[in-house]
Structures are given as structure tokens and as C-alpha cells.
Design a protein around this motif. Sequence first.
Motif, mmCIF file in Angstrom:
data_model
loop_
_atom_site.group_PDB
_atom_site.id
_atom_site.type_symbol
_atom_site.label_atom_id
_atom_site.label_comp_id
_atom_site.label_asym_id
_atom_site.label_seq_id
_atom_site.Cartn_x
_atom_site.Cartn_y
_atom_site.Cartn_z
ATOM 1 N N VAL A 226 0.894 -1.094 0.125
ATOM 2 C CA VAL A 226 -0.169 -0.098 -0.129
ATOM 3 C C VAL A 226 0.933 1.323 0.039
ATOM 4 O O VAL A 226 2.145 1.209 0.617
ATOM 5 N N THR A 227 0.197 2.305 -0.550
ATOM 6 C CA THR A 227 1.368 3.614 -0.571
ATOM 7 C C THR A 227 0.682 4.278 0.831
ATOM 8 O O THR A 227 -0.299 4.260 1.402
ATOM 9 N N ARG A 228 1.848 4.954 1.316
ATOM 10 C CA ARG A 228 1.455 5.797 2.673
ATOM 11 C C ARG A 228 0.466 6.895 2.475
ATOM 12 O O ARG A 228 -0.350 6.835 3.310
ATOM 13 N N ALA A 229 0.296 7.535 1.149
ATOM 14 C CA ALA A 229 -0.457 8.300 1.304
ATOM 15 C C ALA A 229 -1.985 7.782 1.190
ATOM 16 O O ALA A 229 -3.007 8.694 1.156
ATOM 17 N N ALA A 230 -2.322 6.503 0.863
ATOM 18 C CA ALA A 230 -3.384 6.254 0.667
ATOM 19 C C ALA A 230 -4.124 5.707 2.114
ATOM 20 O O ALA A 230 -5.204 5.086 1.996
ATOM 21 N N ILE A 231 -3.173 5.666 2.881
ATOM 22 C CA ILE A 231 -3.522 4.814 4.465
ATOM 23 C C ILE A 231 -4.461 6.042 5.115
ATOM 24 O O ILE A 231 -4.137 7.146 5.619
ATOM 25 N N ALA A 232 -5.820 5.694 5.508
ATOM 26 C CA ALA A 232 -6.590 6.534 6.052
ATOM 27 C C ALA A 232 -6.815 6.358 7.727
ATOM 28 O O ALA A 232 -7.222 6.950 8.286
ATOM 29 N N GLY A 233 -6.341 5.028 8.078
ATOM 30 C CA GLY A 233 -6.459 4.767 9.335
ATOM 31 C C GLY A 233 -6.233 3.207 9.477
ATOM 32 O O GLY A 233 -5.787 2.519 8.751
ATOM 33 N N VAL A 234 -6.059 2.682 10.805
ATOM 34 C CA VAL A 234 -5.825 1.418 10.939
ATOM 35 C C VAL A 234 -7.133 0.771 11.898
ATOM 36 O O VAL A 234 -7.690 1.504 12.809
ATOM 37 N N GLU A 235 -7.423 -0.505 11.517
ATOM 38 C CA GLU A 235 -8.758 -1.164 12.316
ATOM 39 C C GLU A 235 -8.018 -2.401 12.935
ATOM 40 O O GLU A 235 -7.307 -3.033 12.521
ATOM 41 N N ARG A 236 -8.413 -2.560 14.299
ATOM 42 C CA ARG A 236 -8.218 -3.545 15.048
ATOM 43 C C ARG A 236 -9.466 -4.380 15.485
ATOM 44 O O ARG A 236 -10.321 -3.740 15.828
ATOM 45 N N ASP A 237 -9.265 -5.655 15.342
ATOM 46 C CA ASP A 237 -10.128 -6.650 15.810
ATOM 47 C C ASP A 237 -9.477 -7.739 16.540
ATOM 48 O O ASP A 237 -9.212 -8.797 16.262
ATOM 49 N N GLY A 238 -9.266 -7.253 17.950
ATOM 50 C CA GLY A 238 -8.593 -8.500 18.799
ATOM 51 C C GLY A 238 -7.002 -8.594 18.413
ATOM 52 O O GLY A 238 -6.373 -7.258 18.171
ATOM 53 N N ILE A 241 -5.062 -6.830 12.793
ATOM 54 C CA ILE A 241 -4.987 -5.558 12.278
ATOM 55 C C ILE A 241 -5.207 -5.510 10.757
ATOM 56 O O ILE A 241 -4.764 -6.365 10.008
ATOM 57 N N ALA A 242 -5.540 -4.233 10.362
ATOM 58 C CA ALA A 242 -6.040 -4.065 9.082
ATOM 59 C C ALA A 242 -5.644 -2.597 8.763
ATOM 60 O O ALA A 242 -6.092 -1.692 9.750
ATOM 61 N N LEU A 243 -5.265 -2.391 7.406
ATOM 62 C CA LEU A 243 -4.921 -0.866 7.225
ATOM 63 C C LEU A 243 -6.309 -0.397 6.454
ATOM 64 O O LEU A 243 -6.688 -1.211 5.613
ATOM 65 N N ARG A 244 -7.006 0.508 6.757
ATOM 66 C CA ARG A 244 -8.048 1.242 6.255
ATOM 67 C C ARG A 244 -7.481 2.099 5.076
ATOM 68 O O ARG A 244 -7.092 3.244 5.564
ATOM 69 N N LEU A 245 -7.947 2.065 3.686
ATOM 70 C CA LEU A 245 -7.455 3.048 2.906
ATOM 71 C C LEU A 245 -8.471 4.056 2.370
ATOM 72 O O LEU A 245 -9.757 3.919 2.998
ATOM 73 N N VAL A 246 -8.214 4.938 1.653
ATOM 74 C CA VAL A 246 -9.126 6.171 1.692
ATOM 75 C C VAL A 246 -10.515 5.867 0.666
ATOM 76 O O VAL A 246 -11.281 6.406 0.722
ATOM 77 N N ASN A 247 -10.298 4.778 0.114
ATOM 78 C CA ASN A 247 -11.353 4.244 -0.865
ATOM 79 C C ASN A 247 -12.345 3.214 -0.147
ATOM 80 O O ASN A 247 -13.148 2.811 -0.663
ATOM 81 N N GLY A 248 -11.969 3.053 1.082
ATOM 82 C CA GLY A 248 -12.745 2.073 2.074
ATOM 83 C C GLY A 248 -12.202 0.600 1.998
ATOM 84 O O GLY A 248 -12.485 -0.066 3.003
ATOM 85 N N ASP A 249 -11.083 0.240 1.146
ATOM 86 C CA ASP A 249 -10.519 -1.046 1.417
ATOM 87 C C ASP A 249 -9.728 -1.360 2.793
ATOM 88 O O ASP A 249 -9.246 -0.384 3.270
ATOM 89 N N GLU A 250 -9.918 -2.458 3.290
ATOM 90 C CA GLU A 250 -9.165 -2.850 4.324
ATOM 91 C C GLU A 250 -8.301 -3.863 4.150
ATOM 92 O O GLU A 250 -8.579 -4.988 3.694
ATOM 93 N N ILE A 251 -6.906 -3.513 4.184
ATOM 94 C CA ILE A 251 -5.855 -4.440 3.961
ATOM 95 C C ILE A 251 -5.328 -5.162 5.153
ATOM 96 O O ILE A 251 -4.863 -4.353 6.051
ATOM 97 N N PRO A 252 -5.155 -6.625 5.197
ATOM 98 C CA PRO A 252 -4.616 -7.202 6.382
ATOM 99 C C PRO A 252 -3.197 -6.806 6.714
ATOM 100 O O PRO A 252 -2.266 -6.693 5.627
ATOM 101 N N VAL A 253 -2.884 -6.870 7.822
ATOM 102 C CA VAL A 253 -1.377 -6.944 8.165
ATOM 103 C C VAL A 253 -0.903 -8.099 8.967
ATOM 104 O O VAL A 253 -1.572 -8.470 10.010
ATOM 105 N N SER A 254 0.070 -8.469 8.449
ATOM 106 C CA SER A 254 0.628 -9.669 8.912
ATOM 107 C C SER A 254 1.732 -9.629 9.834
ATOM 108 O O SER A 254 2.313 -8.588 9.931
ATOM 109 N N ARG A 255 1.969 -10.770 10.760
ATOM 110 C CA ARG A 255 3.022 -10.371 11.629
ATOM 111 C C ARG A 255 4.334 -10.201 11.214
ATOM 112 O O ARG A 255 5.213 -9.381 12.060
#
Length: 267
Positions: A226-238, A241-255
Amino acid sequence: MLSGLRNTLRHVLRPATLLPWFMFSLAATVTGPFNTLALLDDLPRAVYWAGIVGGAMVLSHLLSQAIFLWIPDRSSRMFDLARVCAMVVVFSPLAYGWTRIMIPARVAHSPSMAKIGLFVALIGTVVHISKRILRGQDPFVRQTDGALTLGFPEPETPEVEATPEPRLMRRLPEGATGPVLRLSASDHFVEVVLAEGAHSLRMRFTDAIDEMDGIEGYCSHRSHWVTRAAIAGVERDGAKIALRLVNGDEIPVSRTYKPQLEEAGIL
């Protein structure tokens, strides 16, 4: 193929998928469409609708991945139309077979293939139109200054900070405009998601990242960059962790890539 099945499994097991499956199955069990309220007892009716709803959700996701190879813009109306038609052609016979197992053909008023196909088409159309209304993309109804109006709204493009055009853009169809929000690998293809849509390229994931020269970005997963400029926030579910992008996509973060994102101040 295996990558697509793994993605589908992850999609199906998400709380955001399991909850709608449970709610829609429960609603259908209680209301009893297709006269199932009269044809089936409570438990068989619950099993019938759990299978119908679950099968529809899984198959819809698989067909979406297949259609993406043909129509790489998931936001286009042609993509929605192809998805509905594919569900009618592929899912209707499966639903009919499941119905014949649960409700023998000799039972009066049991649903026919034509009725099931019509039901699948109507539900698919309503679902896609509803999604467009919620996203403000509906071609007939939109909100203007708090009031509903009729018309064809201009597509909204997420605001992203202007960046130099990377070499990867030269591979995209003429007329495709940036910025690039993310890259995702699927078998031998790379999905290039832009602010205006998505395109699929047959190339190695590492080569695609290399051609994003001059653009600050990070791998969050072995299949996602992901590009840094596209990251709008971080979502956590226990622990997830996922990165929320400006277009609404949620991209998983692996360990594996979490430390890198923490060091960059993103997490």
C-alpha cells in the motif's frame, strides 16, 4: 487457484461475513420464503436457509474473483451485471438441487427452477443497487444538500496527495489515471487499485513494487503493498490488524510486516 480459495476462506470466516449470514438465515427461517414455512419444520427450514444463504455468499465471492480477471473495475456497473448473471447461471441450479434434497419434487407448491432463478436475479439486483445507494453511486437516486434528487452523479474520486507517476502506470490501459492506492497479488496477476478503479496485470508482485519507484509504500502482507498516502486509518479486531485506505478497502497486516509498519509510525 489455491490463493483464491484461501482468500475466500478468510472472507467467509470474517465476523463481517458470518454475522450477515446468520442474520439473513434467521430472517429467512422465520419468514419462510418459497412457502418453506408450510413445507418444512423449524429445524429443516433453518438448515435449508443456512445452506442457501451460505452457499450464495461463498459462490458470490468466488465468482467476483473470476469476473475481476475479465472486468478489472469492481466499481463499474458492467461488473455488477456480470456478477448477477453469473449467480443466476451458476447458483440457481445448485439452489434447485439443494431444494430437491430438502423439499422433494412431489411436494405441492415446491419452488421450480424458474422461480429460484428469478429470485436469485431479483435479490442480486437489489443487493447491488442498495450498495450503490449507500456509496452514493446510484444512477437514479442521490442526496444533494440533504434532499433526495434524481440524476446521474459524477463518480467521486478519493482525495489523495498528488505524487509523481511511477513506471507501473505505463502498463495500464490508456486513460487510466493515478494515484495508485495499493497492489495485491493473486496467482500470476497483480491487482493495481487506483483512486478511479482497478486493473489487473500479469506480472510478478515484486516487479510491480519495483516499478512503483518514487512512491512511498509498504508491504503489509506478502500479497499486499500500500502507498502511505492512501492509508486513512488502522482497524483492530483483537489480534487482527488491517489498514483502512481512503477508498474504504481494508488490507490485512501480517505479523511478518507489522514491525516495519510500527517503525514507520503507521501502527
